[in-house]
Scaffold this active site. Structure first.
Site, mmCIF file in Angstrom:
data_model
loop_
_atom_site.group_PDB
_atom_site.id
_atom_site.type_symbol
_atom_site.label_atom_id
_atom_site.label_comp_id
_atom_site.label_asym_id
_atom_site.label_seq_id
_atom_site.Cartn_x
_atom_site.Cartn_y
_atom_site.Cartn_z
ATOM 1 N N ASP A 12 -6.518 8.845 1.267
ATOM 2 C CA ASP A 12 -6.250 7.676 0.251
ATOM 3 C C ASP A 12 -7.004 6.669 0.332
ATOM 4 O O ASP A 12 -7.039 5.560 0.297
ATOM 5 C CB ASP A 12 -4.934 6.995 0.698
ATOM 6 C CG ASP A 12 -3.994 6.139 -0.397
ATOM 7 O OD1 ASP A 12 -4.794 6.323 -1.546
ATOM 8 O OD2 ASP A 12 -3.427 5.387 -0.318
ATOM 9 N N GLY A 15 0.976 -1.067 0.096
ATOM 10 C CA GLY A 15 0.036 -0.010 -0.162
ATOM 11 C C GLY A 15 0.718 1.339 0.023
ATOM 12 O O GLY A 15 2.015 1.313 -0.226
ATOM 13 N N PHE A 54 1.938 3.034 2.257
ATOM 14 C CA PHE A 54 2.735 3.313 3.454
ATOM 15 C C PHE A 54 3.677 2.145 3.629
ATOM 16 O O PHE A 54 4.239 2.375 4.761
ATOM 17 C CB PHE A 54 2.135 3.746 4.552
ATOM 18 C CG PHE A 54 1.300 5.112 4.387
ATOM 19 C CD1 PHE A 54 1.928 6.298 4.510
ATOM 20 C CD2 PHE A 54 -0.139 5.179 3.803
ATOM 21 C CE1 PHE A 54 1.318 7.520 4.360
ATOM 22 C CE2 PHE A 54 -0.601 6.273 3.809
ATOM 23 C CZ PHE A 54 0.047 7.555 3.792
#
Ligand SMILES: *[C@@H]1O[C@H](CO)[C@@H](O)[C@H](O)[C@H]1NC(C)=O
Ligand SMILES: *[C@@H]1O[C@H](CO)[C@@H](O)[C@H](O)[C@H]1NC(C)=O
Ligand SMILES: *[C@@H]1O[C@H](CO)[C@@H](O)[C@H](O)[C@H]1NC(C)=O
Ligand SMILES: *[C@@H]1O[C@H](CO)[C@@H](O)[C@H](O)[C@H]1NC(C)=O
Ligand SMILES: *[C@@H]1O[C@H](CO)[C@@H](O)[C@H](O)[C@H]1NC(C)=O
Length: 852
Positions: free
Chosen positions: A661, A545, A547
């Protein structure tokens, strides 16, 4: 003249001040001429504990109790007159020849409570509160005539005994309060049962609810977490002609702990964390499936690591009484026709268990395991045997004669138990190598996994048809499995900080047991996480993802978790980061993915989440076959859920969180296909500015980013509303906004829908896999709401609360204005709007860093 007036005033002042000063000063001892009145307190010599009158909760009654003097949250650890409160505010605790220590109310002729000690002349007696929390009555300041620790309330303190004293007949056990408002003798108790091979027990009413098992040298058989060898505290167990007792003592004075049994019968060991100003849970039981006494019935073995349906198995040589064997069922009986008396029988080892209920077992401490086996073999009534003391390779002998109750497996602790089996069973087990061979075990586990998967699929298929009934059944099962853990509302979110390093190792271990049943945030060790994910192996990787990478992990208690290993571009300090995680973890909503814990070690920043096997929404709506599983009704539920989750983040939680997000792959679906938003608070954790602001780094996903955010780095809650609008359109159409745009005459899905909307033809774009199962008007309303959300100007877009209300009623909707066509079909040369470096096309998160 004036000086004498001054002197007079001074004396007057002194006279006025003196008595009140005395009243305010806490006492350090009680004497026959100095009782304690309601409002006064007695403190221990280093002021750790205080004693006085108090009223618990909403009660108006007055009780004499002991509490921690320095812990801000008033925590009562002992109550004298728990069943006989004082009605008025004139209560007195005094030393009295008749009774020793007595409590009276206004009516001095009625003794409400008494220590029942007769004193010849009360002059030479004092009562003191010791630094352990023990109230003692002393003769000539030395000899202890009476002590409060002999009459425990609901709390076990360091150096306080549980068990019994054979000589005095005193029974030391904890008894729960009646309720938070009433410290009266409740119905749950915690203590040692001397029957047979003495055991630690928790009773609810008259029935056993949990069994700690017998003391096997350095620990209780059923409590592998607490052993005599843990550094933070020492424990001791005494069993002789004088007494049968168990004591634990904290080795460090600075650590404040207490064990307490609550009204619902849960026993927990708590540690005071003075940095967080909270009690932190260290251990609690019953907490797992198999903690419940006799969960599977007689002659069974319970394994909490297994799924609910498979947790119970018969011990070797036994078969289910009424198959299939289930929790709460009839347990197991000897295999039909099997003889176990002088007929070639033998023993099969069952490893890693809490040994069966030993209330009727026989013990001989001077026998070896070999002798024990011989003795058991000779005696046809003997059903099992093992060592009585685990230390030094095992000594002593316990034998069972009759049904084997409440045996359970621990994943990597526990003892061996040798169970008597008939010849045939013996041969079977011998063939597979003593106990079950690795192969057999593998086969069984593979088999059970397959069966489980089949069951799951079956459930899945049927539930599509008979949602109502099956959902209820499923809920029941889940509920049952949670009863034990959830019985008590989680009042003390666990926060361990550097101050309690002593407990971290142990708590790290506990996390494995506890995380399945409570919502507390736990700190995991990197070791634990590495083991759970097979060292962050590729095969455990679930995805990547914005992060960092996400892995699936399995803790050694069998719990599945999702692990997010954050990439290292955060410049935040560890402390700051930890606080941020703790804040985020407090956000709890049924439409948000739950954070279970984190790990901050070796520069790693790892978040541990609940694992949701159904994966994310994109794996449904963008998949030709899976999308059929999402009917329109289900999609509406999902849309509502996402909207509510987002609303909570924006407005209802204490922190205003802008997700930044939101996208289909960040919406996970639980077992019942309810949506849960993932990755919220990430931007916050990575220290972006927290109000509507300009940011240097744009975090987000192409296709979901609002124009002002993507182009100018301006974000607000309205950027999330934009993303929600995009998501809504995707759910309705089953198409990606930022996917391939072949076939669209215009730039992207939004553009395409907008054109159709203007022409009154939006019906054409509705996901064809929805069949005929929907109301066209409902879908059109959703599309209209979505278009309102993706309008070009942030100020035109509704807030999430408005969105939720629009989704929930039939009121007239405003007409949407032109949406933002962010993703214009770009010429290879690009132009002004692509200057931020975003050029990935698919559903890939991109991070755009503006050069300073
Ligand atoms: C407490 O008060 C009630 C009435 O308010 C009275 O009936 C009762 O006897 C009192 N109990 C004691 C112990 O004084
Ligand atoms: C004192 O004796 C009374 C009456 O037998 C009893 O109810 C009470 O519990 C005793 N108190 C203590 C502290 O043992
Ligand atoms: C009380 O204590 C004093 C001195 O400590 C002693 O002389 C006296 O005998 C004691 N009285 C009683 C009744 O124990
Ligand atoms: C625990 O250890 C300390 C110091 O080693 C000792 O003083 C204390 O008596 C022990 N307590 C128990 C309950 O064994
Ligand atoms: C315990 O075992 C020893 C050795 O076998 C035996 O001598 C002794 O009598 C046994 N004690 C009891 C109480 O059975």
């Amino acid at each position: 003249m004036s000086s004498s007036i001054e002197a007079f005033i001074l004396i007057l002042l002194l006279l006025l001040l003196l008595p009140s000063r005395i009243c305010q000063l806490p006492l350090d001892a009680l004497t026959s001429d100095r009782p304690i009145r309601d409002g006064e307190v007695l403190v221990s010599s280093t002021q750790i504990f205080a004693l006085g009158f108090f009223s618990p909760g909403n009660s108006q009654h007055r009780y004499v109790g002991v509490w921690y003097n320095k812990v801000p949250e008033k925590t009562i650890v002992w109550v004298a007159n728990r069943d006989n409160p004082v009605n008025d505010s004139y209560g007195v605790l005094s030393i009295n020849g008749d009774g020793g220590l007595v409590i009276h109310g206004k009516d001095r002729s009625t003794t409400l409570w008494s220590a029942n000690v007769t004193l010849s002349s009360p002059n030479n007696f004092t009562a003191k509160l010791l630094d352990t929390g023990n109230l003692v009555l002393l003769e000539n300041s030395q000899r202890v005539l009476w002590e409060g620790f002999d009459y425990p309330s609901d709390t076990l303190l360091s150096s306080m005994k549980i068990g019994l004293n054979w000589r005095s007949g005193l029974e030391w056990h904890l008894t729960s309060w009646k309720s938070k408002d009433d410290p009266g003798t409740g119905s749950c108790t915690y203590g040692i049962d001397p029957m047979g091979f003495a055991q630690l027990f928790l009773y609810k009413g008259r029935g056993a609810s949990w069994r700690g098992g017998p003391w096997i040298g350095d620990r209780w058989s059923g409590l592998p977490v607490i052993t005599a060898t843990v550094g933070a505290y020492n424990v001791s167990f005494v069993n002789n002609e004088d007494e049968l007792s168990f004591v634990y003592a904290i080795a460090r004075d600075s650590v404040i702990t207490r064990g307490v049994i609550d009204e619902s019968g849960i026993y927990q060991l708590l540690v005071w964390n003075d940095q967080e100003n909270q009690w932190t849970k260290f251990v609690s039981y019953p907490s797992e499936w198999c903690d419940q006494y006799g969960q599977c019935g007689p002659n069974t073995n319970c394994d909490s690591d297994k799924d609910y349906m498979l947790a119970c198995t018969c011990l070797p040589g036994f078969e289910s009484k009424s198959p299939p064997l289930r929790v709460g069922g009839g347990g197991c009986i000897r295999k039909a026709g099997a003889s176990t008396c002088q007929n070639g029988e033998g023993f099969v080892k069952v490893a890693h268990v809490k040994i069966p209920d030993s209330s009727t077992a026989r013990v001989n401490m001077s026998m070896s395991l070999k002798g024990c086996k011989q003795k058991c073999l000779m005696d046809c009534s003997c059903t099992a045997y093992t060592n009585a003391d685990e230390r030094g390779g095992g000594i002593g002998c316990v034998t069972w004669h009759g049904d084997l109750m409440d045996t359970r497996t621990f994943s990597n602790a526990g003892q061996n138990l040798y169970v008597r089996v008939d010849t045939t069973s013996l041969a079977q087990y011998a063939k597979s190598g003593g106990s079950l061979s690795k192969k057999a075990r593998l086969a069984i586990s593979l088999g059970s996994v397959t069966v489980f998967l089949l069951l799951l699929t079956l459930y899945w298929l049927i539930s599509m048809k008979m949602k109502g009934i099956w959902k209820q059944a499923y809920k029941k099962i889940t509920f049952l499995s949670l009863i034990i853990g959830k019985r008590r509302q989680n009042k003390y979110p666990l926060k361990l900080t550097a101050g309690s390093t002593y407990f971290e190792e142990a708590t790290g271990r506990l996390a494995l047991h506890d995380s399945r049943i409570n919502s507390e945030l736990l700190f995991f060790h990197l070791k634990t996480i590495a083991t759970a994910t097979k060292n962050f192996s590729i095969e455990n990787k679930l995805g990547e993802g914005g992060f960092g990478c996400v892995y699936k992990g399995i803790l050694y208690d069998g719990k599945e978790i999702a692990i997010k290993r954050l990439s290292k571009f955060s410049s935040q300090g560890v402390e700051e980061f930890k606080n941020e995680v703790l804040l985020i973890a407090k956000l709890q909503h049924r439409n948000l993915v739950k954070i279970l814990g984190c790990c901050l070690e070796d520069e790693e920043k790892i978040l541990i989440y609940e694992y949701l096997p159904n994966k994310s929404l994109d794996t449904f709506i963008f998949n030709e076959t899976r999308r059929v599983l999402l009917s329109w009704t289900r999609r509406l539920v999902i849309i509502f859920g996402i909207a509510r989750g987002l609303l909570y983040l924006h407005e209802d939680s204490r922190l205003r969180i802008i997700h930044r997000d939101l996208k289909a792959s960040n919406v996970l679906l639980d077992n019942s296909l309810n949506p849960k938003i993932a990755d919220f608070g990430m931007a916050r954790m990575f220290r972006e500015e927290q109000t509507e602001a300009n940011t240097n780094r744009v975090v987000g996903t192409y296709g979901y980013m609002s124009p002002e955010y993507a182009m100018e780095g301006l974000f607000s809650i309205k950027s999330d509303v934009y993303s929600f609008g995009v998501l809504l359109l995707e759910i309705v159409t089953g198409k990606k906004n930022a996917g391939s745009h072949e076939g669209y005459p215009y730039s992207n899905l939004i553009g395409h829908i907008w054109e159709l909307w203007k022409e009154g033809r939006v019906v054409e774009i509705i996901d064809s896999s929805l069949g005929e199962s929907y109301l066209v008007s409902e879908i059109i309303r959703c599309i209209q709401i979505a278009l309102l959300c993706v309008q070009e100007f942030a100020t035109d877009r509704p807030t999430m609360s408005r969105v939720v209300s629009m989704l929930g009623n039939d009121s007239a909707l405003p007409s949407p204005t032109q949406p933002a066509f962010l993703l214009k079909r770009m010429s290879p040369s690009g132009n002004s709007s692509s200057n931020k470096g975003a050029n990935s096309v698919n559903d890939v998160t991109c991070t755009i860093v503006e050069a300073r």
